[in-house]
Design an enzyme around this catalytic site. Structure first.
Site, short mmCIF file in Angstrom:
data_model
loop_
_atom_site.label_atom_id
_atom_site.label_comp_id
_atom_site.label_asym_id
_atom_site.label_seq_id
_atom_site.Cartn_x
_atom_site.Cartn_y
_atom_site.Cartn_z
N THR A 1 -82.24 -62.51 18.00
CA THR A 1 -82.87 -62.00 19.21
C THR A 1 -83.40 -60.58 18.99
O THR A 1 -84.53 -60.26 19.35
CB THR A 1 -81.84 -61.96 20.36
OG1 THR A 1 -80.64 -61.37 19.86
CG2 THR A 1 -81.55 -63.32 20.91
N PHE B 1 -82.82 -61.30 29.52
CA PHE B 1 -81.40 -61.42 29.15
C PHE B 1 -80.68 -62.45 30.03
O PHE B 1 -79.46 -62.45 30.12
CB PHE B 1 -80.71 -60.06 29.26
CG PHE B 1 -81.26 -59.04 28.29
CD1 PHE B 1 -80.94 -59.12 26.94
CD2 PHE B 1 -82.11 -58.03 28.71
CE1 PHE B 1 -81.45 -58.20 26.03
CE2 PHE B 1 -82.63 -57.10 27.81
CZ PHE B 1 -82.29 -57.19 26.46
N CYS C 1 -76.65 -61.92 29.49
CA CYS C 1 -76.35 -61.48 28.13
C CYS C 1 -75.36 -60.32 28.12
O CYS C 1 -75.60 -59.28 28.72
CB CYS C 1 -77.65 -61.05 27.45
SG CYS C 1 -77.36 -60.37 25.82
C1 HEM Z 1 -83.19 -58.60 22.52
C2 HEM Z 1 -81.97 -59.02 22.35
C3 HEM Z 1 -81.29 -60.10 23.16
C4 HEM Z 1 -81.82 -61.03 24.01
C5 HEM Z 1 -83.29 -61.22 24.41
C6 HEM Z 1 -80.73 -61.84 24.51
C7 HEM Z 1 -80.85 -62.87 25.43
C8 HEM Z 1 -79.79 -63.57 25.96
C9 HEM Z 1 -79.89 -64.56 27.00
C10 HEM Z 1 -81.19 -65.00 27.68
C11 HEM Z 1 -78.65 -65.01 27.27
C12 HEM Z 1 -78.25 -66.03 28.35
C13 HEM Z 1 -78.24 -67.40 27.76
C14 HEM Z 1 -77.92 -68.45 28.79
O1 HEM Z 1 -77.58 -68.12 29.91
O2 HEM Z 1 -78.05 -69.63 28.47
C15 HEM Z 1 -77.74 -64.32 26.37
C16 HEM Z 1 -76.38 -64.53 26.31
C17 HEM Z 1 -75.53 -63.93 25.40
N1 HEM Z 1 -75.86 -62.90 24.54
FE1 HEM Z 1 -77.67 -62.08 24.30
N2 HEM Z 1 -79.56 -61.38 23.94
C18 HEM Z 1 -79.86 -60.32 23.11
C19 HEM Z 1 -78.97 -59.57 22.36
C20 HEM Z 1 -77.63 -59.79 22.27
C21 HEM Z 1 -76.68 -58.99 21.51
C22 HEM Z 1 -77.07 -57.74 20.72
C23 HEM Z 1 -75.46 -59.58 21.63
C24 HEM Z 1 -74.11 -59.19 21.08
C25 HEM Z 1 -73.91 -58.40 20.09
C26 HEM Z 1 -75.63 -60.73 22.50
C27 HEM Z 1 -74.61 -61.59 22.86
C28 HEM Z 1 -74.73 -62.57 23.81
C29 HEM Z 1 -73.62 -63.44 24.22
C30 HEM Z 1 -72.21 -63.41 23.65
C31 HEM Z 1 -74.12 -64.27 25.21
C32 HEM Z 1 -73.35 -65.35 25.99
C33 HEM Z 1 -72.81 -64.73 27.25
C34 HEM Z 1 -72.08 -65.76 28.10
O3 HEM Z 1 -72.38 -66.96 28.01
O4 HEM Z 1 -71.23 -65.36 28.90
N3 HEM Z 1 -76.95 -60.82 22.87
N4 HEM Z 1 -78.45 -63.44 25.61
#
Ligand code: HEM
Length: 334
Positions: free
Chosen positions: A149, A275, A282
């Site tokens: 991402t 996010f 996220c």
């Molecule tokens: C530009 C960077 C990022 C984008 C665009 C992004 C986008 C997203 C999105 C859209 C979701 C929701 C997915 C869903 O609901 O199906 C998500 C969940 C998540 N992201 Fe990110 N993310 C980014 C960076 C990161 C980083 C740096 C980390 C950790 C080091 C991270 C860890 C997570 C985790 C663990 C989830 C799951 C949360 C849950 O289900 O409770 N993400 N992200």
């Protein structure tokens, strides 16, 4: 990041250097996540886990594009054997990280640099409440969700700035005024990098790394005049919403960071959701925004850049939105 920039400057001794930024930026989140998750600087160990995950993600993306045959994934075929091997190796790598964690969540190196640069490692929150199994699973999430991402965001932001030199100049002027030519951006600088922040947001709007998310209706709901029965799975098309002219105006397809300026017009709260949203929003969004601002700021400080003639604009979704033919960019040291 500094090491990467020094290497790039050395490569550009003749005046310019061309790199595929989609490859080049891989190192940024790898090092940040290894450090943030485990509070460690042994990036080599982290790199091994990332490489295994990259291969696993490639196999998963490939499987996505094929017809799904129920039960196929349980057969001991060469590809499945490889997948199982990768899963075991990733677990082993992460288990080794956890086993080597100091009991108090800190090690000498961290103490020396002020507790990991002021960052408390996530494991110190996780260890008291969670089993080793659960920590491994959560770490897999961080290693996977936080890498591609971020690479995607940095890649598209660089491509967009290469395409729009006026915004590149504006952002560089801001970085030089706020941070200076030689210093590294600190937490006090980041809120002042408003133009860089607007550029990051506009990049996330036009090129959201995660193009969609899935939710299940847990009760009957009415959405836009349609009744969605409980239990229905809904695909929320983040990419399409971000390009919707109804919310973003007739120039929705254009790169215009000014729409995130202070005088922006009001918009629907879910018109911008790079996010995700709700309870599963996220968890890494703040970390991602800090990483993106710092990385772009230090690149802007030291280099001017433009697209290589070899660049072909072909965003495609392979789990994450990335450039199909890479993103070759030409850098000129300043
Ligand atoms: C530009 C960077 C990022 C984008 C665009 C992004 C986008 C997203 C999105 C859209 C979701 C929701 C997915 C869903 O609901 O199906 C998500 C969940 C998540 N992201 Fe990110 N993310 C980014 C960076 C990161 C980083 C740096 C980390 C950790 C080091 C991270 C860890 C997570 C985790 C663990 C989830 C799951 C949360 C849950 O289900 O409770 N993400 N992200």
């Amino acid at each position: 990041m500094r090491r990467m920039l020094d290497e790039l400057a050395a490569k550009a001794v003749g005046g310019e250097a061309e790199v595929d930024v989609a490859e080049w930026f891989q190192r940024v989140p790898q090092e940040v996540i290894t450090f943030a998750t485990f509070g460690r600087r042994n990036y080599e160990d982290g790199r091994v886990v990332f490489e295994l995950q990259d291969e696993l993600a490639g196999l998963a993306a490939d499987a996505h594009s094929k017809v799904y045959i129920p039960g196929y994934r349980f057969l001991p075929l060469r590809r499945n054997l490889r997948v199982w091997h990768l899963v075991r190796e990733i677990r082993k790598g992460l288990a080794a990280f956890i086993a080597n964690l100091p009991k108090d969540g800190r090690d000498d190196e961290q103490r020396r640099d002020g507790g990991g640069g002021g960052m408390r490692d996530l494991m110190s929150f996780m260890t008291p409440a969670m089993t080793t199994e659960e920590i491994i699973e959560e770490s897999k999430n961080f290693f996977f969700a936080g890498k591609e991402t971020l690479v995607s965001l940095l890649t598209w932001a660089t491509v967009a700035l290469a395409m729009h030199p006026e915004w590149q100049d504006r952002a560089r002027q801001e970085v030089l005024a706020v941070v200076g030519r030689d210093d590294l951006p600190t937490k006090d600088h980041l809120p002042k990098l408003k133009t860089v922040g607007m550029i990051v947001n506009e990049t996330l709007r036009l090129y959201p790394p995660a193009v969609a998310m899935i939710r299940t209706a847990n009760r009957d709901v009415e959405l836009g005049g349609c009744v969605v029965p409980a239990g229905t799975e809904l695909l929320i098309p983040i990419l399409a919403v971000h390009h919707d002219e109804e919310h973003w105006g007739a120039d929705a397809a254009e790169f215009n960071p000014a729409r995130f300026g202070d005088d922006r017009r009001p918009r629907h709260q879910m018109a911008f959701m790079p996010f995700g949203g709700g309870e599963r929003v996220c968890i890494g969004q703040n970390l991602a925004l800090i990483e993106a601002k710092v990385a772009l700021a230090v690149v802007l400080q030291r280099f001017a850049f433009r697209l290589s003639p070899a660049y072909v604009h072909a965003p495609r979704v392979l789990m994450i939105l990335n450039p199909q033919y890479g993103a070759p960019v030409i850098f000129r040291p300043l």
